[in-house]
Write a protein that holds these residues in place. Structure first.
Motif, PDB file in Angstrom:
ATOM      1  N   GLU A   1       0.805  -1.226   0.000  1.00 56.70           N
ATOM      2  CA  GLU A   1       0.000   0.000   0.000  1.00 56.70           C
ATOM      3  C   GLU A   1       0.839   1.278   0.000  1.00 56.70           C
ATOM      4  O   GLU A   1       0.416   2.301  -0.515  1.00 56.70           O
ATOM      5  N   PHE A   2       2.032   1.217   0.615  1.00 53.03           N
ATOM      6  CA  PHE A   2       2.801   2.450   0.801  1.00 53.03           C
ATOM      7  C   PHE A   2       4.143   2.447   0.079  1.00 53.03           C
ATOM      8  O   PHE A   2       4.942   3.364   0.238  1.00 53.03           O
ATOM      9  N   TYR A  56      -7.408   6.162   5.750  1.00 54.21           N
ATOM     10  CA  TYR A  56      -7.205   7.281   4.822  1.00 54.21           C
ATOM     11  C   TYR A  56      -5.725   7.594   4.583  1.00 54.21           C
ATOM     12  O   TYR A  56      -5.418   8.584   3.905  1.00 54.21           O
ATOM     13  N   ALA A  57      -4.833   6.767   5.099  1.00 55.85           N
ATOM     14  CA  ALA A  57      -3.398   7.056   5.032  1.00 55.85           C
ATOM     15  C   ALA A  57      -2.922   7.291   3.600  1.00 55.85           C
ATOM     16  O   ALA A  57      -3.176   6.485   2.705  1.00 55.85           O
ATOM     17  N   GLN A  58      -2.230   8.409   3.421  1.00 57.46           N
ATOM     18  CA  GLN A  58      -1.636   8.742   2.132  1.00 57.46           C
ATOM     19  C   GLN A  58      -0.191   8.259   2.021  1.00 57.46           C
ATOM     20  O   GLN A  58       0.314   8.053   0.922  1.00 57.46           O
ATOM     21  N   TRP A 105       3.725   7.980   7.086  1.00 59.67           N
ATOM     22  CA  TRP A 105       3.683   8.880   8.246  1.00 59.67           C
ATOM     23  C   TRP A 105       2.286   8.923   8.863  1.00 59.67           C
ATOM     24  O   TRP A 105       2.139   9.195  10.054  1.00 59.67           O
ATOM     25  N   TRP A 106       1.268   8.641   8.090  1.00 60.75           N
ATOM     26  CA  TRP A 106      -0.072   8.526   8.660  1.00 60.75           C
ATOM     27  C   TRP A 106      -0.141   7.331   9.613  1.00 60.75           C
ATOM     28  O   TRP A 106      -0.802   7.378  10.654  1.00 60.75           O
ATOM     29  N   ILE A 107       0.553   6.255   9.253  1.00 54.48           N
ATOM     30  CA  ILE A 107       0.600   5.072  10.121  1.00 54.48           C
ATOM     31  C   ILE A 107       1.342   5.405  11.412  1.00 54.48           C
ATOM     32  O   ILE A 107       0.938   4.984  12.509  1.00 54.48           O
TER      33      ILE A 107
END
Length: 436
Positions: free
Chosen positions: A51-52, A109-111, A114-116
């Motif tokens: 995903e990232f 909604y993590a882009q 760093w959202w994690i």
């Protein structure tokens, strides 16, 4: 709410039987807290690359989310006891669940990664407050002679939930997608925890005060028998206690470092074991099932090992647990069979069950009653700081070696050395020398 008001007006009594309803409510709370952290155990590391876009060798970025979680949770452990005396156990429990609400939304909604990391900050706050308050409340309600039993049930409930949540969310991720699975699962757990905390849980601070009153009465009675007056004790500052427990008292030094190092195993399972198993052609569900065995065995076995430490002593169980974890950590990367990994995960979980509740009991054994709560808080700080220290060191090692295998060897070596330190420091001769 009327039932809660009635409970608060009833005469206060200590004991599991007298407070069974609230004990059960607090066990449900710690089970839900375990589900909240368990949902991040396998799916989140699995998201790193899919995903990232984290490359397989981006070990420092992968480890960072556990480093942040460990720092936040350790700090909250240190402060939770003091805060609960000011604001009450129940208010902090409710606050902990409110702080968990952003976690599933940040993951969904993590882009970017760093959202994690931000989600882990809120998860650390949730775990530090809710787990601490659920445990402290049960200890408030229990008799002094029941604290070991209560600890065993608490850790069983929490860590069995950690293992189950990892497997359940992995299965859900295959059915509906990883982000959707964590959003649905997380919101259901948090909503249920918050509702029960508000509607069913009562504040147990009055029971804590009754424990203190009984303790003071016992001291006064003993002093009267000896023809002495009870002298008021001055409580040491947290800073002074931190220095004493960390650097001055040999047994506490050994136990605090042991608490820190034992979390290396849990950080290994959280960060690198999913990556390793998936790299060995295991699916997300298969990897989660193996890891769930570790959590469920760890949780369930503490119902046995906790009481055993009262009969057999702490030292052998602690050291045996450390060395069993060391052997299984080495063995994990020397085999290539799902069945063998499953057996090793079970043995690793049992090793953790041998040492985890026993370490806390050993800290209480060598602490003076008047400073025991502070010393236990300091121990829990160093213990959960092990998440941060372990994840960071393993991340560095994996980064420079460009391999996920070396963290397993590193943790195995550290567990062996840490157990050896405890074996020496908790020998009868060393304990007797410390008393002089």
């Amino acid at each position: 709410m009327s039932e809660q008001m009635q409970q608060q007006t009833d005469p206060i009594q200590h004991g599991i039987k007298a407070n069974l309803d609230q004990i059960i409510q607090q066990l449900i709370q710690v089970f839900l807290v375990g589900l909240a952290i368990g949902m991040t155990r396998t799916v989140v590391p699995g998201l790193a690359e899919t995903e990232f876009g984290l490359a397989e060798q981006a070990f420092m970025s992968l480890a960072l989310f556990v480093v942040v979680f460990g720092l936040v949770k350790a700090s909250m452990n240190l402060l939770a006891g003091h805060l609960s005396d000011q604001f009450g156990r129940r208010r902090l429990l409710v606050a902990g669940w409110l702080l968990a609400i952003p976690v599933p939304f940040l993951i969904f909604y993590a882009q970017n990664w760093w959202w994690i990391i931000a989600a882990m900050v809120f998860l650390g706050l949730n775990q530090g407050l809710c787990w601490s308050m659920a445990l402290n409340s049960k200890l408030d309600l229990a008799k002094a002679s029941q604290k070991g039993l209560v600890n065993g049930f608490n850790e069983f409930s929490g860590y069995a939930a950690v293992g189950l949540a990892g497997w359940i969310t992995a299965w859900m991720a295959e059915q509906m997608g990883a982000r959707e699975a964590l959003l649905v699962f997380g919101l259901v757990v948090i909503a249920l925890g918050l509702f029960l905390a508000i509607a069913k849980v009562i504040d147990t601070h009055p029971w804590s005060q009754l424990h203190q009153q009984k303790h003071q009465e016992a001291l006064a009675e003993k002093a009267a028998e000896n023809g002495q007056a009870v002298e008021p004790t001055q409580k040491a500052t947290l800073g002074a206690m931190m220095v004493y427990a960390t650097f001055k008292q040999p047994q506490l030094m050994a136990l605090n470092q042991a608490g820190l190092v034992e979390k290396f195993i849990d950080a290994l399972v959280w960060v690198f074991m999913p990556v390793f198993l998936i790299s060995q052609s295991q699916t997300l569900v298969q990897a989660s099932a193996i890891i769930a065995i570790y959590g469920v065995v760890w949780g369930g076995s503490q119902l046995i090992t906790g009481p055993l430490s009262d009969k057999w002593g702490r030292r052998g169980l602690i050291v045996g647990g450390f060395w069993l974890c060391a052997i299984t950590s080495f063995g994990f990367v020397m085999t290539d069979s799902a069945w063998v990994w499953s057996v090793l995960a079970a043995l690793m979980g049992f090793g953790m069950a041998m040492l985890y509740p026993t370490l806390g009991a050993a800290v209480a054994d060598v602490s003076e009653p008047r400073v025991r709560a502070s010393v236990l808080g300091i121990y829990r700080f160093w213990r959960d700081f092990g998440y941060a220290a372990g994840a960071f060191l393993m991340g560095v090692l994996a980064f420079y070696s460009e391999s996920v295998v070396w963290p397993f060897y590193f943790v195995g070596g550290m567990m062996f050395l840490s157990g050896l330190w405890v074996w020496v420091a908790l020998s009868p001769k060393a304990i007797e020398a410390g008393k002089k």
